[in-house]
Design an enzyme around this catalytic site. Sequence first.
Site, PDB file in Angstrom:
ATOM      1  N   GLY A 154      -2.713   3.162  -2.416  1.00 11.63           N
ATOM      2  CA  GLY A 154      -1.998   4.067  -2.523  1.00 11.63           C
ATOM      3  C   GLY A 154      -0.925   3.235  -3.019  1.00 11.63           C
ATOM      4  N   ARG A 163     -11.102  -4.445  -7.821  1.00 12.79           N
ATOM      5  CA  ARG A 163     -12.092  -5.509  -7.852  1.00 12.79           C
ATOM      6  C   ARG A 163     -13.327  -4.802  -8.650  1.00 12.79           C
ATOM      7  NH1 ARG A 163     -10.545  -7.074  -1.748  1.00 12.79           N
ATOM      8  NH2 ARG A 163     -10.647  -4.828  -1.992  1.00 12.79           N
ATOM      9  N   GLU A 213      -0.340  -8.201  -4.333  1.00 15.76           N
ATOM     10  CA  GLU A 213      -0.263  -9.676  -3.690  1.00 15.76           C
ATOM     11  C   GLU A 213      -1.458 -10.429  -4.458  1.00 15.76           C
ATOM     12  OE1 GLU A 213      -0.375  -9.219   0.625  1.00 15.76           O
ATOM     13  OE2 GLU A 213       1.173  -7.718   0.467  1.00 15.76           O
ATOM     14  N   ASN A 214      -2.488  -9.938  -4.750  1.00 19.91           N
ATOM     15  CA  ASN A 214      -3.737 -10.525  -5.096  1.00 19.91           C
ATOM     16  C   ASN A 214      -4.101 -10.452  -6.656  1.00 19.91           C
ATOM     17  OD1 ASN A 214      -4.635 -11.225  -2.456  1.00 19.91           O
ATOM     18  ND2 ASN A 214      -4.546  -9.153  -2.043  1.00 19.91           N
ATOM     19  N   GLY A 262      -1.991  -4.696  -1.601  1.00 16.95           N
ATOM     20  CA  GLY A 262      -3.247  -5.412  -2.063  1.00 16.95           C
ATOM     21  C   GLY A 262      -3.493  -6.105  -3.404  1.00 16.95           C
ATOM     22  N   LEU A 264       1.742  -2.016  -4.534  1.00 18.39           N
ATOM     23  CA  LEU A 264       0.590  -1.486  -5.156  1.00 18.39           C
ATOM     24  C   LEU A 264      -0.705  -1.853  -4.555  1.00 18.39           C
ATOM     25  CD1 LEU A 264       1.415  -3.324  -8.638  1.00 18.39           C
ATOM     26  CD2 LEU A 264       2.110  -1.124  -7.924  1.00 18.39           C
ATOM     27  N   ARG A 312      -5.711   8.990  -6.234  1.00 13.90           N
ATOM     28  CA  ARG A 312      -4.598  10.021  -6.736  1.00 13.90           C
ATOM     29  C   ARG A 312      -4.282   9.683  -8.127  1.00 13.90           C
ATOM     30  NH1 ARG A 312      -0.828   8.079  -1.762  1.00 13.90           N
ATOM     31  NH2 ARG A 312      -2.570   7.573  -0.563  1.00 13.90           N
ATOM     32  N   ASP A 322     -11.636   0.791  -6.092  1.00 18.29           N
ATOM     33  CA  ASP A 322     -11.187  -0.562  -5.764  1.00 18.29           C
ATOM     34  C   ASP A 322     -10.834  -1.297  -7.214  1.00 18.29           C
ATOM     35  OD1 ASP A 322     -11.138  -3.421  -5.041  1.00 18.29           O
ATOM     36  OD2 ASP A 322     -11.607  -2.695  -3.009  1.00 18.29           O
ATOM     37  N   ARG A 374       3.775   4.246  13.713  1.00 16.80           N
ATOM     38  CA  ARG A 374       4.191   4.604  12.425  1.00 16.80           C
ATOM     39  C   ARG A 374       3.984   6.008  12.098  1.00 16.80           C
ATOM     40  NH1 ARG A 374       0.133   4.755   7.278  1.00 16.80           N
ATOM     41  NH2 ARG A 374       1.632   5.254   5.907  1.00 16.80           N
TER      42      ARG A 374
HETATM   43  P1  ADP Z   1      -4.028   0.356   1.450  1.00 14.09           P
HETATM   44  O1  ADP Z   1      -3.056   1.266   0.314  1.00 14.09           O
HETATM   45  O2  ADP Z   1      -5.451   1.002   1.677  1.00 14.09           O
HETATM   46  O3  ADP Z   1      -3.163  -0.072   2.413  1.00 14.09           O
HETATM   47  P2  ADP Z   1      -4.220  -2.321   0.335  1.00 14.09           P
HETATM   48  O4  ADP Z   1      -2.601  -2.514   0.308  1.00 14.09           O
HETATM   49  O5  ADP Z   1      -4.945  -3.067   1.421  1.00 14.09           O
HETATM   50  O6  ADP Z   1      -4.408  -0.771   0.566  1.00 14.09           O
HETATM   51  O7  ADP Z   1      -4.793  -2.494  -0.999  1.00 14.09           O
HETATM   52  C1  ADP Z   1      -6.264  -2.433  -0.978  1.00 14.09           C
HETATM   53  C2  ADP Z   1      -6.332  -2.584  -2.729  1.00 14.09           C
HETATM   54  O8  ADP Z   1      -6.187  -3.670  -3.384  1.00 14.09           O
HETATM   55  C3  ADP Z   1      -7.812  -2.384  -2.929  1.00 14.09           C
HETATM   56  O9  ADP Z   1      -8.432  -1.313  -3.384  1.00 14.09           O
HETATM   57  C4  ADP Z   1      -8.040  -3.261  -4.302  1.00 14.09           C
HETATM   58  O10 ADP Z   1      -7.920  -2.367  -5.377  1.00 14.09           O
HETATM   59  C5  ADP Z   1      -6.829  -4.299  -4.174  1.00 14.09           C
HETATM   60  N1  ADP Z   1      -7.260  -5.650  -4.001  1.00 14.09           N
HETATM   61  C6  ADP Z   1      -7.433  -6.364  -2.957  1.00 14.09           C
HETATM   62  N2  ADP Z   1      -7.734  -7.486  -3.217  1.00 14.09           N
HETATM   63  C7  ADP Z   1      -7.768  -7.722  -4.242  1.00 14.09           C
HETATM   64  C8  ADP Z   1      -8.068  -8.807  -5.354  1.00 14.09           C
HETATM   65  N3  ADP Z   1      -8.583 -10.109  -4.628  1.00 14.09           N
HETATM   66  N4  ADP Z   1      -7.872  -8.557  -6.668  1.00 14.09           N
HETATM   67  C9  ADP Z   1      -7.642  -7.422  -7.139  1.00 14.09           C
HETATM   68  N5  ADP Z   1      -7.179  -6.234  -6.571  1.00 14.09           N
HETATM   69  C10 ADP Z   1      -7.422  -6.568  -5.159  1.00 14.09           C
END
Ligand code: ADP
Length: 394
Positions: free
Chosen positions: A209, A281, A330-331, A327, A206, A238, A279, A88
């Site tokens: 970053g 959460r 998807e969640n 993150g 989302l 950011r 985060d 990457r």
């Molecule tokens: P990165 O940009 O570091 O690759 P990710 O795509 O893994 O990040 O996303 C991380 C973020 O996703 C976490 O900081 C959190 O804010 C969010 N996240 C992960 N799981 C959940 C969840 N179950 N509910 C809400 N937000 C979540």
Amino acid sequence: MKILVLNSGSSSLKFKLYEDKYPIANGVIEKIGEHQGKTTLQSLKTQEKVSLDDPVPNHQRGVEMIESFFRQTGFLKNLNELDGCGHRVVHGGKNLTKPCVIDDKVLKEIRRVAVIAPLHNPAHIIGIRAMMEAAPKVKNVAVFDTAFHSSLPEHAFMYALPYDFYEDEGVRKYGFHGTSHSYVSKKAAEFLGIEYDKFNAITAHLGNGASLCAIENGKSIDTSMGFTPLEGLMMGTRCGDLDPAIMSHLVRILHYTTEELDVIMNKKSGFLGICGHNDLRDVENLIEQGDQKAKLAKDMYIYRLVKYIGSYFAILPRTDALIFTAGVGENADDIRKLVCAKLAHLGFELDENINKGLRGELKLISKQSSKVKILIVPTDEELEIASITESLIK
Ligand code: ADP
């Protein structure tokens, strides 16, 4: 085919090993160069796992550790048995606009571009070199985060600054997360049965970053990140878009240095800057306890997302799909719900029953009557890098 995917940071090495596009091992070596390392290596076939805190002095040693893990698990006798290694690379600049096999010329260009990606490109070069030394027979492929956005039209990538800055210093919008935007949009088109080169979508990556991308006929035509991954949406730490004059004001009034401003904008802003947590959460927990700043941070985040999605809806002649990934995308069902509710008047109708509680699953989450299809598509940047690597070395 056995393909290793490497993501080298300045003090970390993340890897995933694929056998015929199926992940069989992964791991991360952190704190490289520090007095204590943090290494986790695992087989995805047998669940065999190694966790170590031995110091890892450099990336070369990190690559050796990965090699001996592969020997121990029986996946490979040595790294020269690999069919290829995909790296990457965050920034390809204006010349490296497609994934490519790495040779001296490519390495030189990645190094030249490091001036505009100082946090990433130098670390990638260290990782690539370590791999080249450990396995001289193996072909290395670079997959650039910026490449998917090389189709941006001039009117979208130019900043309204004196033209010389573009010509002399390469100041323009490059965009990032391209591997993810490309992967999830292709998946969505396939899922919906639409030919990719006729597919129009808005992809929302989302994570910590975050960036959006407007895709017309399978090509990126605009994206929210810019010259660096700082522009655009509000993110974990950011700031995203702001009036650039704020920075010169802070320099004049509080005498910040450019390095300090970089740290503030990249590492101390966004959710963290507004409410003390990056985060989502943790932010949600604070909101439940009645924290007003956490509520404000979430409102700001939603507002910007809606504003950007609305603007991409305006520039696309037709929008087939809105795709949530990474993150948060998807969640976080609540974020998807709040964003789509504000976009309902534009024809984005979320099916709240399907959306509720849904996590990390490729799924259509819009109502049948929705003009724009809304989907969750889990991203998989490593798999995309492995697939590209495989096709390039074949
Ligand atoms: P990165 O940009 O570091 O690759 P990710 O795509 O893994 O990040 O996303 C991380 C973020 O996703 C976490 O900081 C959190 O804010 C969010 N996240 C992960 N799981 C959940 C969840 N179950 N509910 C809400 N937000 C979540």
